[in-house]
Design a protein around this motif. Structure first.
Motif, PDB file in Angstrom:
ATOM      1  N   ALA A  37      -1.285  -1.075  -5.820  1.00  0.00           N
ATOM      2  CA  ALA A  37      -2.121   0.011  -6.336  1.00  0.00           C
ATOM      3  C   ALA A  37      -2.507  -0.221  -7.797  1.00  0.00           C
ATOM      4  O   ALA A  37      -2.504   0.703  -8.606  1.00  0.00           O
TER       5      ALA A  37
ATOM      6  N   THR B 292       0.860  -1.173   0.000  1.00  0.00           N
ATOM      7  CA  THR B 292       0.000   0.000   0.000  1.00  0.00           C
ATOM      8  C   THR B 292       0.898   1.225   0.000  1.00  0.00           C
ATOM      9  O   THR B 292       1.736   1.385   0.891  1.00  0.00           O
TER      10      THR B 292
ATOM     11  N   TYR C  54      -1.468   6.726  -1.163  1.00  0.00           N
ATOM     12  CA  TYR C  54      -2.577   6.129  -1.906  1.00  0.00           C
ATOM     13  C   TYR C  54      -3.866   6.943  -1.782  1.00  0.00           C
ATOM     14  O   TYR C  54      -4.510   7.247  -2.793  1.00  0.00           O
TER      15      TYR C  54
ATOM     16  N   TYR D  36       3.759   5.385  -9.642  1.00  0.00           N
ATOM     17  CA  TYR D  36       3.205   4.039  -9.523  1.00  0.00           C
ATOM     18  C   TYR D  36       3.714   3.067 -10.586  1.00  0.00           C
ATOM     19  O   TYR D  36       3.387   1.887 -10.525  1.00  0.00           O
TER      20      TYR D  36
END
Length: 104
Positions: free
Chosen positions: A50, A8, A12, A44
């Motif tokens: 994600a 995570t 986020y 990312y």
């Protein structure tokens, strides 16, 4: 912990809001949308997790008719123009203090 475990990202929640705003943007993207998208693509790109953000960013960039290379090119042009985040490009915006009286 497995090397392939999804993680995570600490940003986020804030980034999810940015992605949602990009998904809801109507019309052509401006410098703000383009640079935010590019920043998120970089953040990312190799991140192990994600996947929803990655997929949505790809969807947004593709909907603009761009790929990662074209997005980066557009952003380099934006930054080279002297644009800064939050800055409006319309020269008619401002406090009005430097605008001559146009009524007379």
């Amino acid at each position: 912990m497995s090397e392939n475990a999804e993680q995570t990202h600490p940003l986020y929640a804030a980034d999810r809001d940015l992605v949602d705003a990009l998904l809801g943007h109507q019309g052509d993207p401006g410098p703000e949308q383009l640079t935010v998208a590019a920043r998120l693509v970089m953040r990312y790109g190799d991140f192990p997790g994600a996947e929803d953000i990655k997929a949505d960013i790809q969807k947004v960039v593709s909907s603009w008719g761009l790929d990662a290379q074209a997005l980066n090119l557009r952003c380099r042009e934006i930054w080279a123009s002297g644009w800064k985040p939050g800055q409006q490009l319309d020269g008619d915006l401002g406090s009005g203090a430097d605008v001559a009286d146009q009524d007379g």
